[in-house]
Motif scaffolding. Structure first.
Motif, PDB file in Angstrom:
ATOM      1  N   PRO A  72       0.807  -1.226   0.000  1.00 40.06           N
ATOM      2  CA  PRO A  72       0.000   0.000   0.000  1.00 40.06           C
ATOM      3  C   PRO A  72       0.841   1.279   0.000  1.00 40.06           C
ATOM      4  CG  PRO A  72      -1.009  -1.588   1.453  1.00 40.06           C
ATOM      5  CD  PRO A  72       0.334  -2.170   1.025  1.00 40.06           C
ATOM      6  N   ALA A  73       2.003   1.257   0.641  1.00 36.34           N
ATOM      7  CA  ALA A  73       2.864   2.446   0.625  1.00 36.34           C
ATOM      8  C   ALA A  73       3.365   2.717  -0.791  1.00 36.34           C
ATOM      9  CB  ALA A  73       4.036   2.266   1.583  1.00 36.34           C
ATOM     10  N   GLY A  74       3.766   1.680  -1.489  1.00 36.76           N
ATOM     11  CA  GLY A  74       4.197   1.850  -2.878  1.00 36.76           C
ATOM     12  C   GLY A  74       3.055   2.281  -3.772  1.00 36.76           C
ATOM     13  N   PHE A  75       1.895   1.698  -3.540  1.00 35.95           N
ATOM     14  CA  PHE A  75       0.707   2.066  -4.306  1.00 35.95           C
ATOM     15  C   PHE A  75       0.384   3.542  -4.093  1.00 35.95           C
ATOM     16  CE2 PHE A  75      -3.910   1.292  -5.377  1.00 35.95           C
ATOM     17  CZ  PHE A  75      -3.668   0.875  -6.674  1.00 35.95           C
ATOM     18  N   HIS A  76       0.523   4.002  -2.860  1.00 33.70           N
ATOM     19  CA  HIS A  76       0.288   5.411  -2.547  1.00 33.70           C
ATOM     20  C   HIS A  76       1.265   6.292  -3.326  1.00 33.70           C
ATOM     21  CE1 HIS A  76       0.808   9.138  -0.131  1.00 33.70           C
ATOM     22  NE2 HIS A  76      -0.521   9.068  -0.114  1.00 33.70           N
ATOM     23  N   ARG A  77       2.510   5.890  -3.377  1.00 34.88           N
ATOM     24  CA  ARG A  77       3.518   6.681  -4.115  1.00 34.88           C
ATOM     25  C   ARG A  77       3.153   6.776  -5.581  1.00 34.88           C
ATOM     26  NH1 ARG A  77       5.347  10.592  -2.494  1.00 34.88           N
ATOM     27  NH2 ARG A  77       3.805  10.243  -0.935  1.00 34.88           N
ATOM     28  N   VAL A  78       2.704   5.666  -6.167  1.00 33.49           N
ATOM     29  CA  VAL A  78       2.353   5.656  -7.587  1.00 33.49           C
ATOM     30  C   VAL A  78       1.141   6.554  -7.854  1.00 33.49           C
ATOM     31  CG1 VAL A  78       1.474   4.204  -9.461  1.00 33.49           C
ATOM     32  CG2 VAL A  78       3.335   3.383  -8.022  1.00 33.49           C
ATOM     33  N   LEU A  79       0.167   6.530  -6.934  1.00 37.07           N
ATOM     34  CA  LEU A  79      -1.074   7.281  -7.139  1.00 37.07           C
ATOM     35  C   LEU A  79      -1.057   8.675  -6.509  1.00 37.07           C
ATOM     36  CD1 LEU A  79      -3.717   4.466  -6.633  1.00 37.07           C
ATOM     37  CD2 LEU A  79      -2.839   5.419  -8.766  1.00 37.07           C
ATOM     38  N   PHE A  80       0.036   9.042  -5.864  1.00 29.49           N
ATOM     39  CA  PHE A  80       0.123  10.327  -5.168  1.00 29.49           C
ATOM     40  C   PHE A  80      -0.205  11.471  -6.119  1.00 29.49           C
ATOM     41  CE2 PHE A  80       2.673  13.844  -3.278  1.00 29.49           C
ATOM     42  CZ  PHE A  80       1.981  13.925  -2.078  1.00 29.49           C
ATOM     43  N   ARG A  81      -1.083  12.346  -5.672  1.00 32.00           N
ATOM     44  CA  ARG A  81      -1.520  13.530  -6.422  1.00 32.00           C
ATOM     45  C   ARG A  81      -2.194  13.210  -7.755  1.00 32.00           C
ATOM     46  NH1 ARG A  81       3.152  18.041  -5.236  1.00 32.00           N
ATOM     47  NH2 ARG A  81       2.781  18.085  -3.008  1.00 32.00           N
ATOM     48  N   ARG A  82      -2.774  12.054  -7.845  1.00 34.04           N
ATOM     49  CA  ARG A  82      -3.502  11.674  -9.069  1.00 34.04           C
ATOM     50  C   ARG A  82      -5.008  11.601  -8.814  1.00 34.04           C
ATOM     51  NH1 ARG A  82       0.075   9.192 -13.244  1.00 34.04           N
ATOM     52  NH2 ARG A  82       2.152   9.382 -12.363  1.00 34.04           N
ATOM     53  N   HIS A  83      -5.428  12.051  -7.652  1.00 38.91           N
ATOM     54  CA  HIS A  83      -6.856  12.082  -7.283  1.00 38.91           C
ATOM     55  C   HIS A  83      -7.485  10.691  -7.391  1.00 38.91           C
ATOM     56  CE1 HIS A  83      -6.357  16.386  -7.284  1.00 38.91           C
ATOM     57  NE2 HIS A  83      -5.829  16.295  -8.499  1.00 38.91           N
ATOM     58  N   ALA A  84      -6.771   9.694  -6.915  1.00 33.72           N
ATOM     59  CA  ALA A  84      -7.228   8.304  -7.003  1.00 33.72           C
ATOM     60  C   ALA A  84      -7.458   7.716  -5.620  1.00 33.72           C
ATOM     61  CB  ALA A  84      -6.214   7.481  -7.786  1.00 33.72           C
ATOM     62  N   LEU A  85      -7.905   8.539  -4.682  1.00 29.21           N
ATOM     63  CA  LEU A  85      -8.087   8.078  -3.313  1.00 29.21           C
ATOM     64  C   LEU A  85      -9.043   6.878  -3.208  1.00 29.21           C
ATOM     65  CD1 LEU A  85      -7.113   8.613  -0.465  1.00 29.21           C
ATOM     66  CD2 LEU A  85      -8.957  10.276  -0.194  1.00 29.21           C
ATOM     67  N   PRO A  86     -10.149   6.844  -3.938  1.00 30.83           N
ATOM     68  CA  PRO A  86     -11.021   5.656  -3.852  1.00 30.83           C
ATOM     69  C   PRO A  86     -10.290   4.370  -4.270  1.00 30.83           C
ATOM     70  CG  PRO A  86     -12.223   7.466  -4.860  1.00 30.83           C
ATOM     71  CD  PRO A  86     -10.782   7.911  -4.753  1.00 30.83           C
ATOM     72  N   ALA A  87      -9.534   4.429  -5.344  1.00 27.66           N
ATOM     73  CA  ALA A  87      -8.789   3.243  -5.799  1.00 27.66           C
ATOM     74  C   ALA A  87      -7.708   2.876  -4.793  1.00 27.66           C
ATOM     75  CB  ALA A  87      -8.176   3.507  -7.173  1.00 27.66           C
ATOM     76  N   LEU A  88      -7.041   3.874  -4.242  1.00 27.84           N
ATOM     77  CA  LEU A  88      -5.980   3.638  -3.263  1.00 27.84           C
ATOM     78  C   LEU A  88      -6.523   2.939  -2.026  1.00 27.84           C
ATOM     79  CD1 LEU A  88      -3.116   4.052  -2.112  1.00 27.84           C
ATOM     80  CD2 LEU A  88      -3.890   6.292  -1.322  1.00 27.84           C
ATOM     81  N   VAL A  89      -7.591   3.466  -1.458  1.00 28.79           N
ATOM     82  CA  VAL A  89      -8.160   2.888  -0.242  1.00 28.79           C
ATOM     83  C   VAL A  89      -8.684   1.482  -0.517  1.00 28.79           C
ATOM     84  CG1 VAL A  89     -10.002   3.119   1.483  1.00 28.79           C
ATOM     85  CG2 VAL A  89      -8.654   5.120   0.818  1.00 28.79           C
ATOM     86  N   SER A  90      -9.346   1.287  -1.641  1.00 34.10           N
ATOM     87  CA  SER A  90      -9.893  -0.024  -1.981  1.00 34.10           C
ATOM     88  C   SER A  90      -8.779  -1.058  -2.178  1.00 34.10           C
ATOM     89  CB  SER A  90     -10.739   0.089  -3.254  1.00 34.10           C
ATOM     90  OG  SER A  90     -11.213  -1.173  -3.646  1.00 34.10           O
ATOM     91  N   ALA A  91      -7.774  -0.711  -2.956  1.00 36.58           N
ATOM     92  CA  ALA A  91      -6.678  -1.651  -3.209  1.00 36.58           C
ATOM     93  C   ALA A  91      -5.879  -1.914  -1.936  1.00 36.58           C
ATOM     94  CB  ALA A  91      -5.759  -1.105  -4.303  1.00 36.58           C
ATOM     95  N   ALA A  92      -5.617  -0.882  -1.158  1.00 31.87           N
ATOM     96  CA  ALA A  92      -4.848  -1.052   0.083  1.00 31.87           C
ATOM     97  C   ALA A  92      -5.615  -1.946   1.061  1.00 31.87           C
ATOM     98  CB  ALA A  92      -4.546   0.304   0.712  1.00 31.87           C
TER      99      ALA A  92
END
Length: 183
Positions: free
Chosen positions: A89-109
């Motif tokens: 999830p930390a790496g996923f956050h880095r990839v999606l950082f500032r891409r307005h993908a919070l729903p995808a981030l929370v779901s995948a994490a």
């Protein structure tokens, strides 16, 4: 609409009524809660993985039976996989950082964390099997592993079962609900 999306919609509505939070605020809160959970779990996973990785360098490691070596290798694989899933999830956050993908981030994490905890539980069961098998006997090791698996599964689902059994809604009942409860 699938059952999951209906449940999510009801959860969104409850969060708005009870907490007066927007979807973004809810996602921020969920992300923060997930990070706290990861901090707790990762410590145990990393300690277990580190411990397991040092075992082959111990003098008595050569005393393991073929069965115990297989259990050891499976346990190491599960522990390393768990570590990867819980760090992802930390790496996923880095990839999606500032891409307005919070729903995808929370779901995948969330999904990665659930899988990470499950593999961590399996690794713990493997460690119990390995230690009891080495110290006492393979038969005692299997019994101890079954008990450990039962405890892990029981504790993992206990809260959910209790919640469903004692279904308590956080909203006060309406007058119609109170009337139907008396009938």
């Amino acid at each position: 609409m699938s059952d999951g999306s209906v449940e999510r919609d009801q959860d969104d509505e409850w969060n708005y009524r009870a907490r007066h939070e927007t979807e973004t605020q809810r996602l921020d809160r969920n992300w923060a809660a997930l990070l706290q959970e990861l901090r707790v779990v990762q410590t145990g996973v990393q300690l277990l993985t580190g411990f397991l990785l040092t075992l082959p360098f111990q003098q008595r490691f050569t005393d393991l039976t073929d069965f115990e070596v297989i259990v050891y290798l499976m346990t190491v694989a599960l522990s390393v996989l768990s570590t990867m899933l819980l760090v992802a999830p930390a790496g996923f956050h880095r990839v999606l950082f500032r891409r307005h993908a919070l729903p995808a981030l929370v779901s995948a994490a969330h999904k990665l964390t659930v899988c990470g905890i499950a593999t961590f539980g399996a690794a713990l069961v493997g460690v119990v099997l390995l230690i009891f098998s080495f110290v006492v006997s393979p038969r005692v090791g299997l019994v101890a592993a079954v008990v450990a698996a039962g405890i892990f599964c029981g504790l993992s689902v206990l809260a959910a079962i209790l919640r469903l059994r004692n279904r308590v809604d956080d909203d006060p009942p309406t007058s119609d609900q109170r009337r139907s409860d008396r009938d």
